[in-house]
Write a protein that holds these residues in place. Structure first.
Motif, mmCIF file in Angstrom:
data_model
loop_
_atom_site.group_PDB
_atom_site.id
_atom_site.type_symbol
_atom_site.label_atom_id
_atom_site.label_comp_id
_atom_site.label_asym_id
_atom_site.label_seq_id
_atom_site.Cartn_x
_atom_site.Cartn_y
_atom_site.Cartn_z
ATOM 1 N N VAL A 1 -5.648 -7.345 -7.577
ATOM 2 C CA VAL A 1 -6.486 -6.151 -7.713
ATOM 3 C C VAL A 1 -6.207 -5.398 -9.007
ATOM 4 O O VAL A 1 -6.820 -4.362 -9.262
ATOM 5 C CB VAL A 1 -6.271 -5.201 -6.511
ATOM 6 C CG1 VAL A 1 -6.733 -5.862 -5.216
ATOM 7 C CG2 VAL A 1 -4.804 -4.774 -6.417
ATOM 8 N N GLY A 2 -5.306 -5.922 -9.805
ATOM 9 C CA GLY A 2 -5.000 -5.236 -11.063
ATOM 10 C C GLY A 2 -3.953 -5.979 -11.845
ATOM 11 O O GLY A 2 -3.547 -7.095 -11.493
ATOM 12 N N VAL A 3 -3.498 -5.363 -12.939
ATOM 13 C CA VAL A 3 -2.507 -5.985 -13.802
ATOM 14 C C VAL A 3 -1.637 -4.893 -14.415
ATOM 15 O O VAL A 3 -2.094 -3.786 -14.719
ATOM 16 C CB VAL A 3 -3.194 -6.817 -14.918
ATOM 17 C CG1 VAL A 3 -4.023 -5.925 -15.836
ATOM 18 C CG2 VAL A 3 -2.172 -7.610 -15.721
ATOM 19 N N VAL A 4 -0.350 -5.187 -14.544
ATOM 20 C CA VAL A 4 0.571 -4.276 -15.226
ATOM 21 C C VAL A 4 0.293 -4.346 -16.727
ATOM 22 O O VAL A 4 0.223 -5.435 -17.300
ATOM 23 C CB VAL A 4 2.033 -4.650 -14.934
ATOM 24 C CG1 VAL A 4 2.990 -3.814 -15.784
ATOM 25 C CG2 VAL A 4 2.343 -4.478 -13.455
ATOM 26 N N THR A 5 0.124 -3.200 -17.353
ATOM 27 C CA THR A 5 -0.105 -3.180 -18.807
ATOM 28 C C THR A 5 1.178 -2.852 -19.569
ATOM 29 O O THR A 5 1.431 -3.421 -20.615
ATOM 30 C CB THR A 5 -1.217 -2.183 -19.164
ATOM 31 O OG1 THR A 5 -0.830 -0.864 -18.762
ATOM 32 C CG2 THR A 5 -2.524 -2.560 -18.482
ATOM 33 N N SER A 6 1.979 -1.927 -19.067
ATOM 34 C CA SER A 6 3.273 -1.584 -19.674
ATOM 35 C C SER A 6 4.229 -1.174 -18.573
ATOM 36 O O SER A 6 3.805 -0.632 -17.540
ATOM 37 C CB SER A 6 3.132 -0.425 -20.671
ATOM 38 O OG SER A 6 2.365 -0.780 -21.789
ATOM 39 N N ALA A 7 5.510 -1.404 -18.797
ATOM 40 C CA ALA A 7 6.510 -1.029 -17.787
ATOM 41 C C ALA A 7 7.824 -0.701 -18.470
ATOM 42 O O ALA A 7 8.086 -1.146 -19.595
ATOM 43 C CB ALA A 7 6.706 -2.153 -16.773
ATOM 44 N N ALA A 8 8.637 0.102 -17.784
ATOM 45 C CA ALA A 8 9.947 0.476 -18.320
ATOM 46 C C ALA A 8 10.823 0.944 -17.177
ATOM 47 O O ALA A 8 10.329 1.415 -16.137
ATOM 48 C CB ALA A 8 9.804 1.582 -19.361
ATOM 49 N N LYS A 9 12.127 0.835 -17.379
ATOM 50 C CA LYS A 9 13.071 1.455 -16.454
ATOM 51 C C LYS A 9 13.360 2.852 -16.976
ATOM 52 O O LYS A 9 13.913 3.023 -18.049
ATOM 53 C CB LYS A 9 14.357 0.622 -16.359
ATOM 54 C CG LYS A 9 14.178 -0.666 -15.581
ATOM 55 C CD LYS A 9 15.503 -1.345 -15.297
ATOM 56 C CE LYS A 9 15.311 -2.560 -14.396
ATOM 57 N NZ LYS A 9 16.593 -3.231 -14.059
ATOM 58 N N SER A 10 12.963 3.849 -16.212
ATOM 59 C CA SER A 10 13.062 5.234 -16.650
ATOM 60 C C SER A 10 14.454 5.793 -16.374
ATOM 61 O O SER A 10 14.837 5.946 -15.213
ATOM 62 C CB SER A 10 12.014 6.097 -15.949
ATOM 63 O OG SER A 10 12.264 7.465 -16.163
ATOM 64 N N PRO A 11 15.219 6.137 -17.420
ATOM 65 C CA PRO A 11 16.537 6.752 -17.180
ATOM 66 C C PRO A 11 16.412 8.112 -16.500
ATOM 67 O O PRO A 11 17.259 8.471 -15.678
ATOM 68 C CB PRO A 11 17.111 6.896 -18.599
ATOM 69 C CG PRO A 11 16.377 5.887 -19.424
ATOM 70 C CD PRO A 11 14.996 5.848 -18.846
ATOM 71 N N LEU A 12 15.372 8.861 -16.827
ATOM 72 C CA LEU A 12 15.206 10.190 -16.264
ATOM 73 C C LEU A 12 14.807 10.135 -14.797
ATOM 74 O O LEU A 12 15.352 10.849 -13.951
ATOM 75 C CB LEU A 12 14.149 10.961 -17.067
ATOM 76 C CG LEU A 12 13.884 12.400 -16.639
ATOM 77 C CD1 LEU A 12 15.101 13.270 -16.903
ATOM 78 C CD2 LEU A 12 12.667 12.956 -17.371
#
Length: 747
Positions: A686-697
């Motif tokens: 149903v969709g696709v990841v465009t950007s991702a990150a592990k958020s320190p905050l």
């Protein structure tokens, strides 16, 4: 040929030379010498042309290509003293102005694009010229000029191979003479051969250690033997596509195709290496330079014509004494060599020479290659890290030694950070129709943009897909500066101006404006110590979000700057735009003021985390030519303006009938999520990841994703492996994840 520089061209009698000014307002000067070294403008029909810049002054200016021109002149015994150019194109030429000349005899020509440095508040950069050479009937392509004094000059005729020795530290240049021709390369440890041991390049070891199909200049640049000892390093590459996982062509390949007795590289290598007591093989594993092969999605080995063109090359450095062998591939039964084998040329240069590392960047498929360049801030950033990556033709820091991305991230969120963003493309849009051109091509309403204001916008194709996103600065009533990521954007704007007959110039200023960003809660406190503005300009503390000021470094006599309250981190911050000659002084001043306040340098890794948290989109990840601004989550940048602009009708249709939307995700897993991962509900994507990150905050993995507009579920899964065998739970949330009301950036 880059603006402010020059290019060296060898012409033979009957050849035709053309010089074109694609952007307009760029002078073109030419120096012509006969083979005796005498000035010979008459041999190009330029006897009556006005005199231009002096050759000595041109070389002293130090523009790109001038050092090479001086070396080539000296090698031919030509004295630059007293030589003056002839003016081919004046500095008031319209975009596309061109001149064509025919050589009456053999000549050496230098074409120059003279121009002074551009101050950040001005809009008169020297810009590129396009040079074309049409060879006389029967003429063959010339080799590119040597990169330095040549120790070995070796031609390898089509379908043959040669072996040669190279000393440790020396450089090996492998040149495709006519284009679309593969060159297999072998290298052996010469000292080991003298001991009776054979250690040559090993493709499997190289691919494993480098984690890539073929090494390229930069961090992953070496080729290894089976002992895991590096034998050669890639220094420069103007093609960027090769193959290191197949054999050099063999007799068996041709026999199986029905061509027994066909010449082949493996047998050619056996003959060439016999004097070195290297045992022959039925098939040699080799570096297959220029060989355009790939592994398809079904795991099949495929091939097509090489990407290389006449004069393309790879430059290697020997890391120990070597015995090398190079072939011109004999394959003429498939696309491997464009169906017609041609020559390969090898040059060897001394280890005392110094060559910058770089891979080719091309604005478009037909453009000349330009090797990766360093920004003007590189002398300062390179003192703090050796970890650089190639980004759109520039070397930029990935992270900094002794700190790392996490520390850099927290510096930006809590104090301040400084980063080099000089790879951004800048274009000066000037002329009576400048506003009209932008009004018709960007999604914002340019007529509402005040002098001193900046606006974020999109540029779209007629079908609504995005070309680029950009910020536009208004410097005057008919003066704009467009800053974006894609170099093609400038060429596209020029094409639209020509199509509509507008009186406007779109001048590339990327090499005249380098920039750093100072971002974080303390950015204003730091920069107030180093930025001076005249009374008619806003002081730094008065500068509002998306406004800019013409400024000086330190005081009224300091280096000229433009300072904008813009950034890509979600924090209050500024960007400082300066001429490259002033970049070290700008960095030093910012660093001296910021260090007591905890200022840290910031690399691309930390920047990516910051911008994902802030919901800021990135070309090639969050949008492309198949996504519109609404699908990219920047629908706010599409203005409701009365006038038509490219893509307006398509955007209206897409907005009324949306198919996909940008959302945020919180991933309930510590496993890695990345661009392109499918988003699943049951067996349906149903969709696709465009950007991702592990958020320190936020202490969790977050992502931006493009989802089907009909999706109502808030709980989804991210597919790994084949999308089905491994699933990571995730929750759909609003974005941006960090500071959704933009209170920090507006502070």
């Amino acid at each position: 040929m880059p603006g402010g520089g020059c290019a060296f061209v060898a012409l033979k009698a009957g050849d035709c030379l053309s010089v074109t000014d694609p952007e307009g307002l760029q002078a073109a000067h030419l120096f012509a010498f006969d083979l005796a070294g005498r000035s010979a403008p008459a041999a190009l029909g330029l006897s009556d042309a006005a005199e231009g810049v002096a050759l000595e002054d041109l070389i002293a200016g130090g523009g790109e290509g001038t050092r090479e021109a001086a070396r080539l002149l000296a090698a031919r015994g030509i004295d630059a003293a007293g030589a003056s150019g002839r003016i081919l194109l004046c500095a008031d030429a319209a975009p596309g102005a061109a001149v064509a000349l025919a050589a009456m005899t053999d000549l050496l020509a230098i074409v120059a694009a003279p121009g002074a440095d551009m101050e950040p508040g001005c809009q008169d950069p020297p810009t590129d010229l396009a040079i074309g050479v049409s060879r006389a009937a029967g003429g063959r392509p010339d080799l590119p000029p040597p990169l330095a004094e040549v120790k070995l000059d070796l031609r390898i005729p089509a379908a043959q191979a040669r072996a040669y020795r190279v000393k440790k530290g020396d450089y090996i240049q492998i040149i495709d003479v006519e284009g679309r021709q593969c060159a297999d390369f072998l290298a052996f440890d010469a000292a080991a051969l003298d001991r009776g041991e054979e250690f040559g390049l090993d493709a499997t070891t190289t691919r494993t250690l480098m984690g890539a199909a073929f090494p390229g200049p930069g961090l992953h640049s070496k080729y290894y033997d089976a002992r895991q000892i590096a034998l050669v390093e890639v220094v420069q590459d103007t093609v960027g596509r090769h193959d290191t996982f197949a054999l050099a062509c063999t007799a068996k390949y041709y026999e199986d195709m029905g061509y027994p007795g066909h010449a082949n590289c493996s047998d050619n290598f056996n003959a060439a290496l016999k004097p070195y007591a290297i045992a022959g093989r039925n098939g040699w594993p080799a570096i297959n330079f220029f060989y355009n092969t790939a592994i398809s999605g079904s795991n099949a080995l495929t091939m097509d014509e090489p990407w290389s063109r006449s004069g393309d090359y790879v430059l290697l450095q020997a890391l120990t004494d070597l015995v090398c062998a190079t072939s011109s591939c004999a394959d003429d039964i498939d696309p491997a060599n464009g169906w017609e084998p041609t020559d390969i040329h090898v040059r060897v240069y001394d280890s005392a020479e110094a060559f910058s590392k770089g891979t080719a960047f091309r604005m478009s498929p037909e453009a000349a290659p330009r090797l990766t360049r360093e920004s003007a801030f590189h002398p300062r950033t390179s003192a703090l890290t050796r970890d650089f990556v190639e980004y759109r033709g520039f070397w930029l820091p990935r992270c900094f030694s002794g700190e790392g991305p996490i520390a850099e991230y927290w510096a930006c969120r809590e104090r301040a950070a400084v980063m080099d963003l000089s790879a951004l493309r800048k274009f000066e849009v000037i002329g009576p129709d400048a506003e009209l051109l932008l009004q018709r091509t960007v999604t914002r309403d340019m007529r509402k943009l005040a002098v001193g204001q900046v606006v974020y916008t999109a540029l779209c194709y007629a079908h609504g897909g995005m070309i680029d996103d950009a910020t536009v600065f208004r410097l005057g009533s008919a003066n704009f500066r467009l800053v974006c990521g894609e170099e093609f954007t400038g060429a596209w704007l020029r094409a639209r101006a020509a199509e509509w007959g507008l009186k406007v110039w779109v001048k590339s200023s990327t090499d005249q404006l380098h920039n750093i960003a100072v971002q974080g809660p303390l950015s204003c406190d730091i920069l107030e110590e180093v930025i001076w503005t005249a009374p008619v300009q806003p002081a730094l503390g008065e500068l509002k979000w998306f406004r800019f000021a013409v400024a000086r470094l330190g005081g009224p006599l300091g280096a000229a700057l433009v300072v904008s309250r813009t950034g890509y981190t979600g924090e209050r911050g500024y960007e400082i735009w300066c001429h490259p000659k002033d970049a070290p002084a700008v960095w030093d001043a910012v660093w001296a003021a910021g260090a007591p306040k905890g200022l840290k340098p910031l690399g691309l890794d930390a920047l990516d985390t910051l911008r994902v948290e802030a919901g800021l989109v990135f070309a090639g990840f969050d949008f492309c030519d198949q996504t519109d601004p609404f699908e990219a989550g920047i629908g706010f940048a599409v203005a409701e303006k009365d006038e038509d602009f490219i893509g307006r009708a398509a955007l209206a249709r897409r907005k009324a009938n949306p198919a996909r939307r940008m959302v945020g995700l919180v991933v309930h897993s510590n496993e890695v999520v990345g661009h392109g991962d499918p988003i699943m509900v049951g067996r349906a994507q149903v969709g696709v990841v465009t950007s991702a990150a592990k958020s320190p905050l936020l202490k969790q993995t977050i992502a931006l994703a493009r989802m089907d507009i009909a999706l109502t579920e808030s709980e989804v899964e991210i597919g790994k492996l084949d999308g089905h065998r491994k699933r990571l739970p995730a929750e759909v949330v609003p974005f941006p994840h960090f500071d959704p009301k933009k209170t920090r950036v507006r502070a």
